[in-house]
Design a protein around this motif. Structure first.
Motif, PDB file in Angstrom:
ATOM      1  N   PRO A   2     -13.128   6.641   4.245  1.00 59.39           N
ATOM      2  CA  PRO A   2     -11.698   5.464   4.389  1.00 59.39           C
ATOM      3  C   PRO A   2     -11.209   4.970   5.135  1.00 59.39           C
ATOM      4  CG  PRO A   2     -11.661   7.979   3.696  1.00 59.39           C
ATOM      5  CD  PRO A   2     -12.756   8.331   4.364  1.00 59.39           C
ATOM      6  N   ALA A   3     -11.364   3.646   4.950  1.00 63.22           N
ATOM      7  CA  ALA A   3     -10.438   2.739   5.431  1.00 63.22           C
ATOM      8  C   ALA A   3      -8.568   3.154   5.349  1.00 63.22           C
ATOM      9  CB  ALA A   3     -11.147   1.596   5.715  1.00 63.22           C
ATOM     10  N   LEU A   4      -7.779   4.030   5.824  1.00 58.92           N
ATOM     11  CA  LEU A   4      -6.689   4.016   5.593  1.00 58.92           C
ATOM     12  C   LEU A   4      -6.308   3.082   6.494  1.00 58.92           C
ATOM     13  CD1 LEU A   4      -6.775   7.704   4.935  1.00 58.92           C
ATOM     14  CD2 LEU A   4      -6.832   6.690   3.109  1.00 58.92           C
ATOM     15  N   PHE A   5      -6.575   2.889   7.738  1.00 64.16           N
ATOM     16  CA  PHE A   5      -5.286   1.783   8.353  1.00 64.16           C
ATOM     17  C   PHE A   5      -5.995   0.542   8.209  1.00 64.16           C
ATOM     18  CE2 PHE A   5      -6.742   4.952  11.218  1.00 64.16           C
ATOM     19  CZ  PHE A   5      -5.601   5.364  12.004  1.00 64.16           C
ATOM     20  N   ALA A   6      -6.548   0.412   7.220  1.00 63.21           N
ATOM     21  CA  ALA A   6      -7.126  -0.941   6.987  1.00 63.21           C
ATOM     22  C   ALA A   6      -5.892  -1.209   5.132  1.00 63.21           C
ATOM     23  CB  ALA A   6      -8.154  -1.386   6.310  1.00 63.21           C
ATOM     24  N   ALA A   7      -5.969  -0.262   4.974  1.00 63.45           N
ATOM     25  CA  ALA A   7      -5.027   0.320   3.858  1.00 63.45           C
ATOM     26  C   ALA A   7      -3.709  -0.141   3.806  1.00 63.45           C
ATOM     27  CB  ALA A   7      -5.322   1.470   3.042  1.00 63.45           C
ATOM     28  N   ASP A   8      -3.488   0.716   4.784  1.00 63.26           N
ATOM     29  CA  ASP A   8      -1.808   0.503   5.641  1.00 63.26           C
ATOM     30  C   ASP A   8      -1.854  -1.258   5.866  1.00 63.26           C
ATOM     31  OD1 ASP A   8      -0.669   2.674   5.093  1.00 63.26           O
ATOM     32  OD2 ASP A   8      -1.686   3.234   7.594  1.00 63.26           O
ATOM     33  N   ALA A   9      -2.739  -1.450   6.837  1.00 67.25           N
ATOM     34  CA  ALA A   9      -2.195  -2.933   7.046  1.00 67.25           C
ATOM     35  C   ALA A   9      -2.296  -3.582   5.624  1.00 67.25           C
ATOM     36  CB  ALA A   9      -3.875  -3.240   7.929  1.00 67.25           C
ATOM     37  N   LEU A  10      -3.296  -3.630   4.738  1.00 68.74           N
ATOM     38  CA  LEU A  10      -2.819  -4.596   3.814  1.00 68.74           C
ATOM     39  C   LEU A  10      -1.692  -4.625   2.949  1.00 68.74           C
ATOM     40  CD1 LEU A  10      -4.178  -6.431   2.401  1.00 68.74           C
ATOM     41  CD2 LEU A  10      -5.438  -4.906   0.622  1.00 68.74           C
ATOM     42  N   TRP A  11      -1.818  -3.267   2.967  1.00 70.82           N
ATOM     43  CA  TRP A  11       0.018  -3.045   2.432  1.00 70.82           C
ATOM     44  C   TRP A  11       0.982  -3.223   3.161  1.00 70.82           C
ATOM     45  CZ3 TRP A  11       2.953  -2.140  -1.505  1.00 70.82           C
ATOM     46  CH2 TRP A  11       4.084  -1.654  -1.543  1.00 70.82           C
ATOM     47  N   ASN A  12       1.712  -3.671   3.869  1.00 71.68           N
ATOM     48  CA  ASN A  12       2.114  -4.190   5.375  1.00 71.68           C
ATOM     49  C   ASN A  12       2.431  -5.792   5.165  1.00 71.68           C
ATOM     50  OD1 ASN A  12       2.950  -2.010   6.310  1.00 71.68           O
ATOM     51  ND2 ASN A  12       1.636  -2.137   8.205  1.00 71.68           N
ATOM     52  N   ASP A  13       0.884  -6.698   4.679  1.00 70.52           N
ATOM     53  CA  ASP A  13       1.150  -7.637   4.965  1.00 70.52           C
ATOM     54  C   ASP A  13       1.349  -8.365   3.274  1.00 70.52           C
ATOM     55  OD1 ASP A  13      -0.033  -8.126   7.002  1.00 70.52           O
ATOM     56  OD2 ASP A  13      -2.554  -7.767   6.431  1.00 70.52           O
ATOM     57  N   ILE A  14       1.168  -7.000   2.589  1.00 67.68           N
ATOM     58  CA  ILE A  14       1.536  -7.506   0.962  1.00 67.68           C
ATOM     59  C   ILE A  14       3.930  -7.187   0.795  1.00 67.68           C
ATOM     60  CG2 ILE A  14       1.700  -6.074  -1.233  1.00 67.68           C
ATOM     61  CD1 ILE A  14      -0.794  -5.476  -0.831  1.00 67.68           C
ATOM     62  N   GLN A  15       4.165  -6.606   1.674  1.00 65.14           N
ATOM     63  CA  GLN A  15       5.125  -6.292   1.451  1.00 65.14           C
ATOM     64  C   GLN A  15       5.681  -7.765   2.203  1.00 65.14           C
ATOM     65  OE1 GLN A  15       5.326  -2.110   3.254  1.00 65.14           O
ATOM     66  NE2 GLN A  15       6.632  -1.989   2.328  1.00 65.14           N
ATOM     67  N   LYS A  16       5.457  -8.702   2.758  1.00 67.96           N
ATOM     68  CA  LYS A  16       5.842  -9.514   4.109  1.00 67.96           C
ATOM     69  C   LYS A  16       5.772 -10.893   3.239  1.00 67.96           C
ATOM     70  CE  LYS A  16       4.649  -7.441   9.043  1.00 67.96           C
ATOM     71  NZ  LYS A  16       3.210  -7.627   9.940  1.00 67.96           N
ATOM     72  N   THR A  17       4.981 -10.553   2.311  1.00 70.37           N
ATOM     73  CA  THR A  17       4.712 -11.907   2.082  1.00 70.37           C
ATOM     74  C   THR A  17       6.089 -11.859   0.488  1.00 70.37           C
ATOM     75  OG1 THR A  17       2.265 -11.522   1.250  1.00 70.37           O
ATOM     76  CG2 THR A  17       3.106 -13.015  -0.669  1.00 70.37           C
ATOM     77  N   LYS A  18       6.276 -13.505  -0.104  1.00 68.14           N
ATOM     78  CA  LYS A  18       7.556 -13.694  -0.193  1.00 68.14           C
ATOM     79  C   LYS A  18       7.062 -13.591  -2.254  1.00 68.14           C
ATOM     80  CE  LYS A  18      11.227 -16.804  -0.903  1.00 68.14           C
ATOM     81  NZ  LYS A  18      11.588 -18.037  -0.305  1.00 68.14           N
ATOM     82  N   GLY A  19       7.960 -12.793  -2.562  1.00 73.33           N
ATOM     83  CA  GLY A  19       8.036 -12.608  -3.903  1.00 73.33           C
ATOM     84  C   GLY A  19       6.407 -12.452  -4.502  1.00 73.33           C
ATOM     85  N   HIS A  20       6.294 -11.390  -4.159  1.00 76.25           N
ATOM     86  CA  HIS A  20       4.489 -10.672  -4.262  1.00 76.25           C
ATOM     87  C   HIS A  20       5.027  -9.939  -6.001  1.00 76.25           C
ATOM     88  CE1 HIS A  20       6.453  -7.622  -1.798  1.00 76.25           C
ATOM     89  NE2 HIS A  20       5.502  -7.184  -2.685  1.00 76.25           N
ATOM     90  N   THR A  21       4.552  -9.536  -6.305  1.00 77.27           N
ATOM     91  CA  THR A  21       4.395  -9.083  -7.826  1.00 77.27           C
ATOM     92  C   THR A  21       3.223  -8.092  -7.453  1.00 77.27           C
ATOM     93  OG1 THR A  21       5.157 -11.053  -9.247  1.00 77.27           O
ATOM     94  CG2 THR A  21       4.352  -9.187  -9.657  1.00 77.27           C
ATOM     95  N   LEU A  22       3.574  -6.549  -8.106  1.00 75.85           N
ATOM     96  CA  LEU A  22       2.333  -5.938  -7.651  1.00 75.85           C
ATOM     97  C   LEU A  22       2.371  -4.855  -9.201  1.00 75.85           C
ATOM     98  CD1 LEU A  22       3.201  -4.563  -4.149  1.00 75.85           C
ATOM     99  CD2 LEU A  22       0.713  -5.423  -5.359  1.00 75.85           C
TER     100      LEU A  22
END
Length: 823
Positions: A686-706
């Motif tokens: 499993p690419a858990l580091f990649a998952a963490d990196a993507l999550w960090n990018d999502i949090q930095k995105t203004k107005g993101h909706t999940l």
């Protein structure tokens, strides 16, 4: 059609010539003929094959380097800048930035020209945030020592931001962070006894902050009207969020300073209108308990010694009043609304605001906020003013907004509560209200109740509109009640014909047909959409019905027919449909692209290609459609990314598609985030580091909706890999955002806790699921996996949990659930 996947490969030609991109018709027509077999994967290419440009370039640059690193010829611009910033050398850091960061396409900003270690630093933009912070502190220090901004040689914070904007590295998070820092500086100065509106060392900071605010709201560097500024301020301070941004807190902090001011300096008159706009909105700020705690924590983090008195200041910020210092307007003011007092919200204003918040909560799938808004609205519904003739329509619209939102979030009991409250308050349902109620029956698939509502609407004397007929027809056809669905179509047609026959051209009376909706394209598309899938063979009957009323198919109709034909393997019919579209002068749209690509990827055309060839094929397909004048929509991009990852495990191709999407300005959706996260969790390993990196990018995105699906996958992914901490963190995040997890996600949680012998937490989760308390206070979603969950918990109750502290309670809960579910 016979697949050619396992037929003997034809010899591959030595060289290939570029071919013109396939047209829409060429693609569908080509499906009827066997395609040339591709070179099997992992088979070496013939020696006389000409490499493509990408490989040719790669071979040129990859000349033997035995003793040198691959990045030796690249300059570490980002690391160099970061080192200067870390040394707190503002002048050297700014000089280096100005010397090397000269244009958006300069080498310092081009990831291809940066060493590998610099790329993530550049993309995170943290170094630029730190540079801005350093330059701001340096500018403030010089201001305090020199006493006037005219004597300062260093750039001001807004000057630095303008430089960032010219280089396209500015972001909302950077500007929001700066606004918060400047406002904190002013509050700390006020705590020391300074009059921040008049003191020469603080007034320029306030000016910087006022000029900064519009830059946070609007993408262009230009002055904005104060009314637009007031509208954006109101939207920010009233947004139902649990984590107000630094920008929002800066607005509140400045309003607090204005409330404490005794006079307004004449040299700030040009900013009076913007500050009055701020003063009109902040008194109506509404924050949940979580939001208040978040503000207090942010303030405390900026003053560890509690110099701001964070708890007391937070209480003030959440109960601000209008600033009296702004009420008195100078004699030379010309705008009419400057002398208007700040008035409380009218009933109409309250209902409009609540309707917007209810819609926002439904879009965010935030049940917790929705229920809080329903509680807040009770005071409005109890007000006699809400039922007077002028306000009744807007109040009814608010009831309808709650009805639609609760049904959208699968809360029928709450929806019925709204319905009963509306009737008890004396409001009569309108056609729109009945439409919402009938549409809710689609969720429960209870067509009998839908028909009952239909009859009650007709008996009340209301005339159904097009939406009413569409809702009724779709409901019957979707559940498979074809006879009643076609009967409803015929009934609509008969009523319209009857109204036409009653029409007297010589009469001056009101035209009756204005009240009777005519069968139109919306009705046709609704019926065709309901029959897609296993009931598609009934579509010709609907088309025959539409011809009786001369209804011409539009692009949506053709797209649905095209999808039906391709899904059924009828390539010839699909080609015929595309020909008819062209003959009718109907241009294909992005949905057409998605349908064709979905069918194309369902074949074996990519199976025999290498990953590099697959990537080239997909990107070429996108280019060919763009050359035909089509734009790929977000659904099309999501489809390509999903197929590349799930069926071909081609991450490089998926990343190319994602990069193309971002370059076209198409925003990432929760669906695409979910696809990527699922791939990372399912990878081996499993690419858990990649998952963490993507999550960090999502949090930095203004107005993101999940959405809830994304969170379910995050919970399931981390649980499957035994990460108890992050599993519970995402479950807790769902609870705070009012999102309900699914039963499969909760099964993964319990299994993860059980594997880690966290039996007390297993028991607590089971109790919360049963009583809908704690982390599950908003409930659970759907029924899929519900019986499996309680079956698994039953096994734990009979074994591992049998002698535990909560063993008897868990056993009783399992028995109650088994009886309720008929297990």
């Amino acid at each position: 059609m016979i697949s050619t996947r396992y037929s003997r490969p034809r010899p591959k030609p030595a060289t290939t010539t570029p071919t013109r991109p396939e047209s829409l018709y060429d693609y569908v027509a080509a499906k009827t003929t066997p395609q040339p077999a591709r070179r099997p994967r992992n088979t070496p290419a013939p020696s006389n094959t000409v490499p493509d440009a990408q490989h040719a370039s790669s071979s040129i640059h990859s000349s033997p380097r035995t003793n040198s690193k691959p990045d030796a010829h690249l300059v570490s611009y980002t690391s160099n800048l970061q080192e200067l910033v870390s040394k707190k050398d503002a002048n050297a850091a700014w000089s280096y930035f100005c010397a090397h960061y000269t244009a958006p396409d300069c080498s310092a900003l081009d990831p291809a020209c940066l060493p590998f270690i610099d790329v993530p630093k550049h993309k995170s933009r943290l170094v630029y945030t730190e540079l801005l912070s350093l330059m701001t502190r340096h500018w403030i220090q010089q201001l305090e020592s020199l006493g006037s901004p005219e004597n300062i040689a260093s750039p001001s914070p807004c000057d630095v931001l303008q430089a960032f904007d010219r280089l396209a590295i500015s972001s909302p998070s950077i500007t929001s962070s700066l606004a918060f820092s400047l406002a904190i500086h002013l509050q700390l100065a006020a705590a020391k006894g300074l009059d921040v509106l008049h003191d020469p060392t603080t007034k320029p900071v306030l000016v910087q902050l006022i000029e900064l605010w519009p830059l946070c709201f609007f993408p262009r560097w230009e002055t904005k009207d104060h009314k637009a500024f007031q509208s954006r301020c109101a939207a920010l301070v009233r947004a139902p969020t649990q984590k107000p941004s630094g920008l929002v807190i800066s607005l509140l902090l400045v309003q607090d300073l204005l409330c404490r001011a005794k006079s307004f300096p004449p040299d700030l008159e040009q900013y009076r209108l913007h500050l009055r706009a701020l003063s009109r909105t902040t008194p109506f700020a509404q924050f949940s308990g979580a939001a208040v705690r978040h503000i207090e924590m942010r303030l405390k983090s900026e003053s560890p010694d509690d110099a701001l008195g964070s708890a007391q200041l937070t209480a003030k910020l959440c109960n601000l009043r209008s600033a009296s210092v702004l009420v008195n307007v100078p004699a030379n003011a010309t705008l009419k609304d400057q002398n208007r007092p700040v008035a409380p919200e009218t009933v109409e204003q309250k209902t409009k605001r609540l309707v917007a918040y209810v819609s926002h909560a439904a879009d965010k799938q935030n049940l917790d906020n929705l229920e809080r808004l329903w509680t807040e609205a009770q005071d409005l519904f109890a007000d006699e003013e809400s039922r007077i003739t002028d306000n009744a329509p807007s109040t009814l619209r608010l009831y309808e907004a709650f009805l639609s939102a609760f049904f959208q979030l699968r809360r029928p009991q709450s929806g019925l509560q709204v319905w009963n409250s509306m009737l008890n308050s004396g409001f009569e349902p309108t056609v729109r209200t009945w439409n919402i109620m009938m549409k809710s029956c689609h969720i429960s698939r209870d067509i009998n109740i839908m028909e009952s509502m239909w009859q009650r609407m007709r008996n009340s004397g209301l005339q159904p509109d097009v939406v009413s007929w569409s809702t009724r027809i779709y409901g019957h056809l979707r559940v498979g009640d074809i006879r009643q669905g076609m009967s409803a179509l015929d009934e609509m047609g008969r009523e319209w014909f009857a109204s036409q026959n009653k029409r007297n051209p010589k009469s001056a009376a009101t035209n009756i047909t204005a009240e009777i909706p005519a069968p139109n394209i919306a009705i046709l598309n609704t019926a065709v959409s309901a029959l897609r899938g296993s009931r598609a063979h009934h579509i010709p009957n609907v088309l025959a019905w539409s011809r009786s009323f001369n209804i011409e198919a539009d692009v949506d109709t053709y797209n649905m027919l095209l999808a039906v034909a391709l899904n059924g393997g009828q390539a010839a019919d699909a080609a015929s449909i595309l020909k008819r579209m062209a003959a009718s002068n109907i241009e294909p749209n992005s949905s057409t692209f998605t349908i064709l690509v979905n069918s194309m990827l369902s074949t074996t055309m990519l199976n025999d290609l290498t990953k590099v060839e697959q990537e080239a094929k997909i990107m070429g397909l996108i280019s060919s459609f763009e050359e035909c004048g089509l734009k790929v929509d977000v659904q099309g991009y999501a489809l390509l990314i999903d197929r590349m990852l799930k069926e071909h495990e081609n991450l490089a191709a998926a990343q190319s598609v994602l990069g193309h999407m971002m370059a076209r300005g198409v925003q990432c959706t929760p669906h695409i985030y979910t696809i990527l996260m699922t791939h990372y969790f399912d990878a081996n390993p499993p690419a858990l580091f990649a998952a963490d990196a993507l999550w960090n990018d999502i949090q930095k995105t203004k107005g993101h909706t999940l959405d809830v699906i994304f969170y379910d996958r995050m919970v399931e992914g981390f649980a499957r890999h035994g990460d108890v901490g992050r599993t519970m963190a995402f479950l807790n995040r769902m609870s705070k955002e009012g999102k309900r997890p699914g039963w499969l996600a909760m099964m993964a949680v319990v299994q993860c806790l059980a594997r880690n012998n966290k039996w007390d937490r297993v028991a607590q989760i089971v109790i919360d699921c049963h009583k809908q308390e704690g982390l599950l206070s908003v409930g659970l979603r759907g029924k899929k996996g519900q019986k499996d969950f309680w079956y698994y918990v039953g096994k734990l109750a009979d074994n591992e949990l049998y002698d535990s502290e909560h063993g008897k309670e868990i056993f009783a809960i399992v028995e109650a659930q088994r009886e309720a579910l008929g297990m």
